[in-house]
Motif scaffolding. Structure first.
Motif, short mmCIF file in Angstrom:
data_model
loop_
_atom_site.label_atom_id
_atom_site.label_comp_id
_atom_site.label_asym_id
_atom_site.label_seq_id
_atom_site.Cartn_x
_atom_site.Cartn_y
_atom_site.Cartn_z
N LEU A 80 120.45 62.63 30.49
CA LEU A 80 119.87 63.13 31.72
C LEU A 80 120.58 62.65 32.98
O LEU A 80 120.34 63.16 34.07
CB LEU A 80 118.40 62.74 31.80
CG LEU A 80 117.50 63.31 30.69
CD1 LEU A 80 116.07 62.84 30.87
CD2 LEU A 80 117.55 64.84 30.68
N GLY A 81 121.49 61.69 32.83
CA GLY A 81 122.24 61.20 33.99
C GLY A 81 122.92 62.30 34.79
O GLY A 81 122.82 62.32 36.03
N PRO A 82 123.61 63.24 34.11
CA PRO A 82 124.26 64.31 34.87
C PRO A 82 123.29 65.19 35.66
O PRO A 82 123.71 65.88 36.59
CB PRO A 82 124.95 65.12 33.76
CG PRO A 82 125.22 64.13 32.67
CD PRO A 82 124.02 63.23 32.70
N ARG A 83 122.00 65.16 35.30
CA ARG A 83 121.01 65.92 36.05
C ARG A 83 120.40 65.10 37.19
O ARG A 83 119.52 65.56 37.91
CB ARG A 83 119.88 66.37 35.11
CG ARG A 83 120.30 67.42 34.10
CD ARG A 83 119.20 67.74 33.10
NE ARG A 83 117.92 68.08 33.71
CZ ARG A 83 116.81 68.40 33.02
NH1 ARG A 83 116.87 68.43 31.68
NH2 ARG A 83 115.69 68.70 33.64
N GLY A 84 120.87 63.86 37.34
CA GLY A 84 120.35 63.00 38.39
C GLY A 84 119.01 62.40 38.07
O GLY A 84 118.28 61.97 38.97
N ILE A 85 118.67 62.34 36.78
CA ILE A 85 117.39 61.76 36.34
C ILE A 85 117.66 60.42 35.68
O ILE A 85 118.47 60.33 34.75
CB ILE A 85 116.67 62.70 35.36
CG1 ILE A 85 116.32 64.02 36.06
CG2 ILE A 85 115.41 62.04 34.79
CD1 ILE A 85 115.73 65.07 35.15
N ARG A 86 117.00 59.38 36.16
CA ARG A 86 117.17 58.04 35.61
C ARG A 86 116.12 57.76 34.54
O ARG A 86 114.97 58.17 34.67
CB ARG A 86 117.06 56.98 36.72
CG ARG A 86 118.14 57.09 37.78
CD ARG A 86 118.08 55.96 38.79
NE ARG A 86 116.86 55.99 39.60
CZ ARG A 86 115.86 55.15 39.49
NH1 ARG A 86 115.89 54.19 38.56
NH2 ARG A 86 114.81 55.24 40.28
N VAL A 87 116.53 57.03 33.48
CA VAL A 87 115.63 56.68 32.39
C VAL A 87 115.78 55.19 32.09
O VAL A 87 116.89 54.71 31.82
CB VAL A 87 115.92 57.49 31.12
CG1 VAL A 87 114.86 57.20 30.05
CG2 VAL A 87 115.99 58.98 31.42
N ASN A 88 114.68 54.47 32.13
CA ASN A 88 114.69 53.04 31.83
C ASN A 88 113.44 52.68 31.03
O ASN A 88 112.57 53.52 30.81
CB ASN A 88 114.73 52.22 33.13
CG ASN A 88 116.03 52.38 33.88
OD1 ASN A 88 117.06 51.86 33.45
ND2 ASN A 88 115.99 53.10 35.00
N ALA A 89 113.34 51.43 30.64
CA ALA A 89 112.16 50.93 29.93
C ALA A 89 111.80 49.55 30.45
O ALA A 89 112.65 48.82 30.95
CB ALA A 89 112.40 50.88 28.43
N VAL A 90 110.54 49.21 30.31
CA VAL A 90 110.05 47.86 30.57
C VAL A 90 109.56 47.30 29.25
O VAL A 90 108.86 47.97 28.50
CB VAL A 90 108.90 47.87 31.60
CG1 VAL A 90 108.32 46.46 31.77
CG2 VAL A 90 109.39 48.41 32.94
N ALA A 91 109.95 46.06 28.96
CA ALA A 91 109.52 45.41 27.72
C ALA A 91 108.61 44.24 28.06
O ALA A 91 109.08 43.13 28.35
CB ALA A 91 110.73 44.92 26.92
N PRO A 92 107.30 44.46 28.06
CA PRO A 92 106.38 43.35 28.35
C PRO A 92 106.28 42.38 27.17
O PRO A 92 106.49 42.76 26.01
CB PRO A 92 105.03 44.05 28.57
CG PRO A 92 105.36 45.51 28.75
CD PRO A 92 106.59 45.73 27.93
N GLY A 93 105.94 41.15 27.49
CA GLY A 93 105.57 40.19 26.47
C GLY A 93 104.07 40.27 26.23
O GLY A 93 103.47 41.35 26.37
N PRO A 94 103.42 39.16 25.88
CA PRO A 94 101.96 39.18 25.66
C PRO A 94 101.21 39.36 26.98
O PRO A 94 101.26 38.49 27.84
CB PRO A 94 101.68 37.81 25.03
CG PRO A 94 102.81 36.94 25.49
CD PRO A 94 104.00 37.84 25.62
N ILE A 95 100.55 40.50 27.13
CA ILE A 95 99.84 40.83 28.36
C ILE A 95 98.37 41.04 28.04
O ILE A 95 98.02 41.70 27.05
CB ILE A 95 100.43 42.10 29.02
CG1 ILE A 95 101.94 41.95 29.22
CG2 ILE A 95 99.72 42.37 30.36
CD1 ILE A 95 102.38 40.82 30.13
#
Length: 286
Positions: free
Chosen positions: A209-224
């Motif tokens: 999706l980068g070429p479309r200008g869309i960013r993709v990420n993730a968050v990895a929480p610990g014990p919440i």
């Protein structure tokens, strides 16, 4: 934030509710202060009724975003409480009950969110399910696998595919991963597997999706400290929940939400894509 004592023993039935938890989680209701990082943005948060989803919804609203909440019908009470906080920040909030394990429902949630908010700029794939009350892999049934994989992975694909029909350049997708992708617990074999898959999907989708200008990420929480914990963990594990982290305590949802704000905002993360950001109390994410 500090935790002066262990959590008291407690259990609920899945998916769990906020008002039965002791102590009540902190979602940033009285502490989060926005600075217009997401002004005018339209966001869909799956699993947005409670826990990390509620904290993200509150933070996004105070940063200026309108928010749609996806949640199970039995979580209506929590969802309405979250909506009050969003609307209290002066933002629009759309309530979208439905079980994302059903493909038509999952796709429909994204379309409904875009319709009710007047567009869709940010997707937070937060909905997830685990069950840690098992002794071994032999106890994992096909029904268990279906619930975990359809909630955590299938739904993520379906919601994302539909959401992309409404996203243009500047769009953002943030997936909720977990420390379990890196340090899996044997009692969470199926859940941890889905979180490792989410990390892989995040990197691959960012490349596509980068070429479309869309960013993709993730968050990895610990014990919440969220309703999922007393609803899916044995009582004896609740009393020591989070004490194995270097910081020596579990985190609160309010401590995770700023990571989502950071990744969602073009002001802070315009060149960040394909990464997994750990919020783990010191546990390594690599």
């Amino acid at each position: 934030m500090s935790q002066d004592q262990a959590f008291p023993p407690q259990q609920q039935n899945p998916p769990g509710t906020t008002d039965q938890m002791i102590p009540t989680p902190d979602h940033g209701e009285t502490s989060y202060v926005g600075s217009e990082k997401l002004l005018g943005r339209k966001a869909l948060v799956t699993g947005g009724d409670s826990g990390i989803g509620r904290a993200v919804a509150i933070a996004f609203a105070r940063e200026g975003a309108d928010v749609a909440l996806s949640y199970l019908p039995e979580e209506e009470h929590d969802a309405r409480a979250t909506a009050e906080w969003v609307r209290g920040a002066g933002r629009q909030c759309a309530l979208l009950p439905g079980d994302l394990r059903d493909e038509a429902t999952a796709r429909g949630v994204a379309h409904r969110a875009a319709g009710e908010l007047g567009g869709l700029d940010v997707l937070v794939n937060n909905a997830g399910y685990q069950m840690a009350r098992r002794e071994s892999v032999a106890d994992v049934t096909t029904e268990d696998l279906d619930r975990v994989f359809k909630t955590n992975l299938y739904a993520l694909f379906w919601v994302t595919q539909a959401a992309l029909e409404h996203m243009g350049e500047g769009g953002v997708i943030i997936n909720n991963s977990s420390i379990q992708a890196y340090q899996p617990s044997t009692s969470l074999l199926d859940y941890a597997s889905t979180k490792a898959a989410i990390n892989n999907l995040t990197v691959n989708l960012a490349a596509e999706l980068g070429p479309r200008g869309i960013r993709v990420n993730a968050v990895a929480p610990g014990p919440i400290w969220t309703p999922l914990q007393p609803a899916t963990q044995p009582e004896e594990k609740i009393t020591s929940f989070g004490t194995d982290t270097p910081l020596g305590r579990a985190g609160q949802p309010a401590e995770v939400a700023p990571a989502f704000v950071f990744l969602a905002s073009p002001a802070t993360a315009s060149y960040v894509s394909g990464t997994v950001l750990g919020v783990t109390g010191g546990k390594p994410v690599f």
